[in-house]
Scaffold this motif. Structure first.
Motif, PDB file in Angstrom:
ATOM      1  N   UNK A  57      44.577  52.695  49.396  1.00  0.00           N
ATOM      2  CA  UNK A  57      44.579  53.149  50.785  1.00  0.00           C
ATOM      3  C   UNK A  57      44.914  52.042  51.783  1.00  0.00           C
ATOM      4  N   UNK A  58      44.818  50.780  51.350  1.00  0.00           N
ATOM      5  CA  UNK A  58      44.989  49.666  52.298  1.00  0.00           C
ATOM      6  C   UNK A  58      45.960  48.605  51.800  1.00  0.00           C
ATOM      7  N   UNK A  59      46.824  48.952  50.866  1.00  0.00           N
ATOM      8  CA  UNK A  59      47.652  47.935  50.237  1.00  0.00           C
ATOM      9  C   UNK A  59      48.559  47.199  51.212  1.00  0.00           C
ATOM     10  N   UNK A  60      48.981  47.858  52.279  1.00  0.00           N
ATOM     11  CA  UNK A  60      49.835  47.200  53.265  1.00  0.00           C
ATOM     12  C   UNK A  60      49.054  46.241  54.164  1.00  0.00           C
ATOM     13  N   UNK A  61      47.741  46.314  54.097  1.00  0.00           N
ATOM     14  CA  UNK A  61      46.908  45.470  54.951  1.00  0.00           C
ATOM     15  C   UNK A  61      46.467  44.186  54.261  1.00  0.00           C
ATOM     16  N   UNK A  62      46.678  44.104  52.941  1.00  0.00           N
ATOM     17  CA  UNK A  62      46.222  42.932  52.199  1.00  0.00           C
ATOM     18  C   UNK A  62      47.364  41.945  51.971  1.00  0.00           C
ATOM     19  N   UNK A  63      47.165  40.714  52.405  1.00  0.00           N
ATOM     20  CA  UNK A  63      48.101  39.633  52.096  1.00  0.00           C
ATOM     21  C   UNK A  63      47.816  39.039  50.719  1.00  0.00           C
ATOM     22  N   UNK A  64      46.577  39.175  50.269  1.00  0.00           N
ATOM     23  CA  UNK A  64      46.166  38.552  49.013  1.00  0.00           C
ATOM     24  C   UNK A  64      44.887  39.237  48.529  1.00  0.00           C
ATOM     25  N   UNK A  65      44.785  39.417  47.209  1.00  0.00           N
ATOM     26  CA  UNK A  65      43.562  39.940  46.602  1.00  0.00           C
ATOM     27  C   UNK A  65      43.095  38.927  45.566  1.00  0.00           C
ATOM     28  N   UNK A  66      41.810  38.562  45.644  1.00  0.00           N
ATOM     29  CA  UNK A  66      41.242  37.586  44.717  1.00  0.00           C
ATOM     30  C   UNK A  66      40.116  38.253  43.934  1.00  0.00           C
ATOM     31  N   UNK A  67      40.279  38.298  42.628  1.00  0.00           N
ATOM     32  CA  UNK A  67      39.230  38.809  41.747  1.00  0.00           C
ATOM     33  C   UNK A  67      38.365  37.614  41.350  1.00  0.00           C
ATOM     34  N   UNK A  68      37.131  37.623  41.836  1.00  0.00           N
ATOM     35  CA  UNK A  68      36.274  36.444  41.734  1.00  0.00           C
ATOM     36  C   UNK A  68      35.370  36.512  40.500  1.00  0.00           C
ATOM     37  N   UNK A  69      35.998  36.651  39.344  1.00  0.00           N
ATOM     38  CA  UNK A  69      35.314  36.489  38.075  1.00  0.00           C
ATOM     39  C   UNK A  69      34.605  37.712  37.522  1.00  0.00           C
ATOM     40  N   UNK A  70      34.402  37.703  36.200  1.00  0.00           N
ATOM     41  CA  UNK A  70      33.766  38.795  35.453  1.00  0.00           C
ATOM     42  C   UNK A  70      34.407  40.135  35.804  1.00  0.00           C
ATOM     43  N   UNK A  71      35.687  40.200  35.566  1.00  0.00           N
ATOM     44  CA  UNK A  71      36.463  41.394  35.909  1.00  0.00           C
ATOM     45  C   UNK A  71      36.196  42.512  34.909  1.00  0.00           C
ATOM     46  N   UNK A  72      36.154  42.160  33.638  1.00  0.00           N
ATOM     47  CA  UNK A  72      35.842  43.111  32.576  1.00  0.00           C
ATOM     48  C   UNK A  72      34.651  42.596  31.773  1.00  0.00           C
ATOM     49  N   UNK A  92      51.604  43.424  45.393  1.00  0.00           N
ATOM     50  CA  UNK A  92      50.505  42.685  45.992  1.00  0.00           C
ATOM     51  C   UNK A  92      50.316  41.354  45.284  1.00  0.00           C
ATOM     52  N   UNK A  93      50.188  40.288  46.064  1.00  0.00           N
ATOM     53  CA  UNK A  93      49.857  38.995  45.481  1.00  0.00           C
ATOM     54  C   UNK A  93      48.376  38.971  45.137  1.00  0.00           C
ATOM     55  N   UNK A  94      48.059  38.427  43.977  1.00  0.00           N
ATOM     56  CA  UNK A  94      46.653  38.369  43.582  1.00  0.00           C
ATOM     57  C   UNK A  94      46.391  37.098  42.794  1.00  0.00           C
ATOM     58  N   UNK A  95      45.114  36.720  42.751  1.00  0.00           N
ATOM     59  CA  UNK A  95      44.657  35.572  41.975  1.00  0.00           C
ATOM     60  C   UNK A  95      43.368  35.960  41.270  1.00  0.00           C
ATOM     61  N   UNK A  96      43.077  35.260  40.196  1.00  0.00           N
ATOM     62  CA  UNK A  96      41.819  35.449  39.480  1.00  0.00           C
ATOM     63  C   UNK A  96      41.095  34.113  39.416  1.00  0.00           C
ATOM     64  N   UNK A  97      39.834  34.112  39.860  1.00  0.00           N
ATOM     65  CA  UNK A  97      38.952  32.969  39.652  1.00  0.00           C
ATOM     66  C   UNK A  97      38.064  33.334  38.465  1.00  0.00           C
ATOM     67  N   UNK A  98      38.417  32.916  37.248  1.00  0.00           N
ATOM     68  CA  UNK A  98      37.788  33.477  36.054  1.00  0.00           C
ATOM     69  C   UNK A  98      36.297  33.195  35.939  1.00  0.00           C
ATOM     70  N   UNK A  99      35.604  34.157  35.314  1.00  0.00           N
ATOM     71  CA  UNK A  99      34.184  34.019  35.004  1.00  0.00           C
ATOM     72  C   UNK A  99      33.975  33.953  33.504  1.00  0.00           C
ATOM     73  N   UNK A 100      32.726  33.832  33.094  1.00  0.00           N
ATOM     74  CA  UNK A 100      32.427  33.628  31.678  1.00  0.00           C
ATOM     75  C   UNK A 100      32.647  34.880  30.829  1.00  0.00           C
ATOM     76  N   UNK A 101      32.791  36.051  31.449  1.00  0.00           N
ATOM     77  CA  UNK A 101      33.174  37.231  30.682  1.00  0.00           C
ATOM     78  C   UNK A 101      34.690  37.309  30.530  1.00  0.00           C
TER      79      UNK A 101
END
Length: 267
Positions: A57-72, A92-101
């Motif tokens: 619903x908001x993809x045009x509003x995001x310059x960047x999405x960061x998944x801050x760990x433990x995604x799955x 969409x540009x995105x980054x992952x800051x990985x977690x221990x999972x």
């Protein structure tokens, strides 16, 4: 935790909640899988349906999405490819800051960790720390699985001398400073190899120029009912936000816009 706050004069800070996503925003989602049994995750989609809805619903509003760990809870090559394809289809540009999972740093066979790391690296091409500048929002994304939990000397030099902004967001999964570790899932008695040199708050700020305002956003929270899913603390020129999903109806994510942090409730 209260002892740390009292002796160090750490204060609470409040994050305003918004109802609509503004343009040129950065979305930060901590502990995305929420809970092991999460009713908001459908097997064929792998991601929390509320997050999918928010992005759609908001993809045009995001310059960047960061998944801050433990995604799955249990990552696989198929799941990593799903999230990559989902983001690329929306451009969409995105980054992952990985977690221990995501890439385990628990006590397991070295070969198991190498396999998980290789799977992750084969799907993505991220470098850490990643320094991103979006509409004057300067972001450092860190990998606390393979890096120290506290910023290193080189990173501190960049903050003081190389940064283009006096307000920097540092986004990582595990706690960055000893004084705030009880807000996360980390256990004090369990010292992983990459958190042995973790700094305390006052020690860290000695190295940071006073005109540099830092906001840490930590994603290692949300899974347990005895902890808040949102914490915001402040001391001098540093703000420290801990936020993660818990598979609850009142879960919130972080929105960064115009050098400020906001909360947005998933629905």
């Amino acid at each position: 935790q209260l002892f740390h706050e009292k002796i160090n004069l750490i204060e609470d800070c409040k994050i305003s909640e918004i109802k609509k996503i503004p343009y040129n925003s950065i979305l930060v989602i901590g502990h995305l899988y929420g809970a092991k049994q999460n009713d908001f995750i459908k097997k064929e989609q792998y991601l929390d349906t509320r997050v999918i809805k928010l992005i759609n619903e908001n993809q045009k509003k995001f310059d960047l999405i960061i998944f801050n760990g433990d995604i799955f809870f249990n990552p696989t090559k198929r799941k990593w490819e799903y999230i990559k394809n989902f983001m690329e289809e929306k451009n969409l540009q995105f980054m992952i800051a990985p977690g221990n999972h995501d890439i385990t740093n628990e006590i397991v066979k070295i070969e198991d960790k190498k396999t998980q790391q290789k799977t992750f690296d084969n799907v993505f091409n991220f470098n850490y720390p990643s320094i991103l500048l979006k509409k004057n929002n300067e972001i450092i994304v860190r990998d606390t699985i393979n890096m120290n939990w506290s910023p290193t000397e080189n990173e501190i030099t960049f903050i003081n001398k190389g940064s283009e902004s006096n307000h920097i967001f540092i986004i990582q999964h595990h706690t960055a400073l000893k004084d705030f570790r009880f807000y996360t899932h980390d256990k004090l008695f369990y010292k992983r190899h990459n958190n042995k040199n973790i700094l305390n708050l006052k020690e860290f700020l000695k190295f940071i120029k006073p005109e540099k305002n830092l906001t840490f956003i930590i994603g290692d929270a949300g899974a347990y009912d005895y902890q808040n899913r949102i914490e915001c603390k402040t001391f001098k020129n540093l703000n420290y936000i801990v936020n993660g999903l818990g598979g609850k109806i009142d879960d919130k994510v972080i929105i960064i816009n115009a050098n400020k942090s906001f909360l947005y409730k998933l629905n």
